[in-house]
Design a protein around this motif. Structure first.
Motif, mmCIF file in Angstrom:
data_model
loop_
_atom_site.group_PDB
_atom_site.id
_atom_site.type_symbol
_atom_site.label_atom_id
_atom_site.label_comp_id
_atom_site.label_asym_id
_atom_site.label_seq_id
_atom_site.Cartn_x
_atom_site.Cartn_y
_atom_site.Cartn_z
ATOM 1 N N LEU A 153 -7.194 24.154 -17.134
ATOM 2 C CA LEU A 153 -7.652 24.781 -16.081
ATOM 3 C C LEU A 153 -7.603 25.850 -16.583
ATOM 4 O O LEU A 153 -8.763 26.719 -15.641
ATOM 5 N N LEU A 157 -11.183 28.610 -15.268
ATOM 6 C CA LEU A 157 -10.407 28.800 -14.009
ATOM 7 C C LEU A 157 -12.074 29.871 -13.392
ATOM 8 O O LEU A 157 -13.092 30.205 -12.752
ATOM 9 N N ALA B 51 -10.484 22.943 -13.099
ATOM 10 C CA ALA B 51 -11.514 24.540 -12.571
ATOM 11 C C ALA B 51 -12.175 24.299 -11.551
ATOM 12 O O ALA B 51 -12.557 24.983 -10.910
#
Lengths: 253, 343
Positions: A153, A157, B51
């Protein structure tokens, strides 16, 4: 695009930065636990400011940064703080002869604890690089699957936020916020869809690259953590400080 | 949309730690299930989708009723449908952890509560309801109905836990029933937005990358566009539910106020009465007891709200059809499957 602000200060160097992430995480956790364990109408004594203040000042984190983050407080908390004096009218004696509604004390204490807890948390995340923070959390027992998830993540990101900003800019250049609402909704849905398909493609490429580098299901990190004497000293000092604050007769308002 | 993150200062240790343990158990179990069942290729996919949710939340959807406001994707339901609830709950947890660490949303010890309210409940409850209503292989109409109900129940159920947690903690004294109804009412609206966006996104992805949404079922082969009837129907259902909440809210007010007033009467403390008197002076309707049939006002307000929403929806739909959006095709938005001609 300017969005590298997440752990911007984590790549500086200071005694706080050099501490083991585990020591810092445990210290901030203990501090938060003591903060929320205070009795209902107890406003934290001034001694509680010391820990976050030391963390931030020694860590070289500008206080305006902390202030800015703290001002963006959850509107939800603020709403409850504002409503509290209206609904909680339990009489509470303050000092010799002054009696006020308990709601005012609740509002004060919730706000004070909120700001202190946030400052301590900023002190942790702005002095610790995220990959190392994660390594620390993993060694402290956070499930492996979740740590892997957080690692990916964090890695993607910024890439995807960048793409999102580009999409938004392009959309703004063409649509300028006008047009019938149903049409704008479909456009926005399309943008999210484009972002989604790009994410899928990114994940595929990443996986192929991982396989090419010999991925076998575990992720290995360079820079393993080393617990040192200073980490033990730091943690013991924080525990002693918290015990003194909480049970050393300084609970009061 | 605006997420109601719980803050750790609103919780007592008992409640905070209890929810941390509850969320941790769910995450460990979900982690095991995911590790056992997951194709290794989906490990990076889950991370990238986390994300993606962050990035997608930057794209604003204008809200029709209040100009200047906008909503955005929450993501829990979308992830649950595409990845299954176990993987989705891990992705949502990772998002909430990053929000906590970098944006200080809620604080460390409220993470348990936030993962439970915004991750576990929307993912599992939402997914369960979706599967229940959609069946094995839903067409577009049924899939939309399933999504709509799943969003309404999943999103609202998670939000409805917040007042309970605040009450169990007993730190901030906000009247429970009003707080609960306000949270439910607000999140009904959020759920409608979530359902629209999720349906649109899955429909879009189904057209351009059908294999990616195979898990979502056959409906993905449809055009993935909402008919005006579906939009009007769901707005109407939401309006009726909202009217119900509003009338419940109105009818619950006198009780709460009654108890508050009797509490104050029983309390002879001079200062308290002074504060109360000051409060009654500034309160907009100090003498609630004098208003007869206050609860029926809820019905009236509810009906008016419903009529208002229907009227606005009808106007929006008229505006849309008169603008004839097919003149301006978006990429991949053509019904015939041909590549649209760029203008």
């Amino acid at each position: 695009m300017h969005h590298h602000y997440l752990d911007r200060f984590a790549y500086q160097d200071s005694p706080v930065h050099r501490l083991d992430p585990r020591a810092k995480t445990l210290a901030v956790l203990a501090y938060s636990a003591v903060l929320i364990s205070l009795p209902r109408y107890a406003i934290p004594s001034p001694g509680y400011v010391i820990f976050p203040f030391v963390l931030l000042v020694v860590g070289g984190i500008p206080l305006w940064f902390v202030l800015k983050h703290t001002l963006m407080v959850s509107p939800f908390v603020l709403l409850l703080v504002v409503l509290s004096p209206v609904f909680d009218r339990t009489p509470v004696r303050v000092g010799e002869s002054v009696v006020i509604a308990g709601g005012w004390l609740t509002a004060g204490t919730v706000l004070a604890r909120f700001v202190l807890g946030m400052a301590a948390l900023i002190g942790l995340t702005s002095t610790t690089r995220f990959p190392e923070l994660l390594k620390g959390l993993e060694l402290l027992g956070l499930p492996r699957m979740l740590v892997t998830q957080l690692r990916f993540l964090y890695r993607y990101l910024f890439l995807l936020i960048d793409q999102s900003m580009h999409l938004r800019q392009a959309w703004g250049a063409r649509d300028a916020g006008r047009g019938p609402i149903g049409w704008r909704w479909r456009a926005a849905t399309g943008l999210v869809g484009v972002l989604f398909t790009r994410s899928l493609e990114q994940a595929e490429r990443t996986y192929l690259a991982m396989l090419a580098r010999g991925y076998d299901g575990t992720i290995r990190l360079l820079r393993p953590l080393h617990w040192q004497v200073r980490d033990t000293v730091f943690l013991l000092a924080v525990v002693a400080y918290l015990v003194f604050l909480r049970w050393g007769g300084m609970v009061g308002r | 949309m605006l997420a109601m993150h719980m803050a750790d200062t609103l919780l007592t240790p008992k409640v905070a730690w209890g929810l941390i343990v509850a969320s941790a158990v769910v995450l460990v179990l979900a982690g095991r299930r995911t590790q056992r069942e997951l194709d290794p290729a989906r490990v990076p996919l889950m991370g990238v989708l986390g994300a993606f949710v962050f990035a997608a939340q930057m794209i604003n959807f204008p809200l029709p009723l209040v100009p200047g406001t906008s909503g955005h994707l929450g993501g829990g339901l979308l992830l649950a449908i595409l990845l299954g609830p176990h993987a989705a709950v891990l992705v949502m947890a990772s998002i909430l952890i990053v929000q906590c660490l970098f944006f200080q949303d809620g604080g460390l010890l409220a993470l348990g509560a936030n993962i439970f309210n915004l991750g576990v409940v929307p993912c599992y409850v939402g997914y369960g309801v979706y599967r229940l209503v959609a069946g094995a292989s839903p067409g577009p109409g049924r899939a939309y109905a399933a999504l709509f109900v799943a969003a309404l129940i999943g999103v609202t159920a998670g939000a409805a836990l917040v007042p309970f947690q605040v009450r169990w903690s007993g730190l901030v004294a906000v009247p429970f029933s009003e707080f609960l109804l306000a949270m439910i009412g607000l999140h009904l609206l959020i759920a409608v937005v979530e359902a629209f966006i999720t349906f649109g996104v899955v429909g879009y992805v189904a057209r351009v990358r059908p294999e990616a949404v195979a898990a979502a079922g056959r409906w993905a082969q449809g055009e993935g566009r909402l008919s005006t009837r579906a939009v009007a129907g769901s707005l109407l259902v939401a309006a009726l539910l909202l009217a119900g909440v509003v009338s419940l809210y109105a009818s619950s007010s006198p009780d709460a106020l009654e108890s508050k007033l009797s509490m104050v009467r029983a309390n002879t403390d001079e200062t308290i009465q002074k504060v109360e008197g000051w409060h009654e002076r500034i309160a907009p309707l100090p003498d609630y007891e004098g208003i007869a049939g206050w609860s029926s006002a809820g019905g009236v307000i509810g009906t008016l709200a419903t009529l208002m929403i229907v009227w606005l929806a009808a106007r929006a739909l008229r505006a849309r059809s008169s603008a004839n959006p097919s003149d301006c095709p978006l990429p991949g938005d053509d019904r015939t499957g041909q590549t649209p001609v760029p203008h």
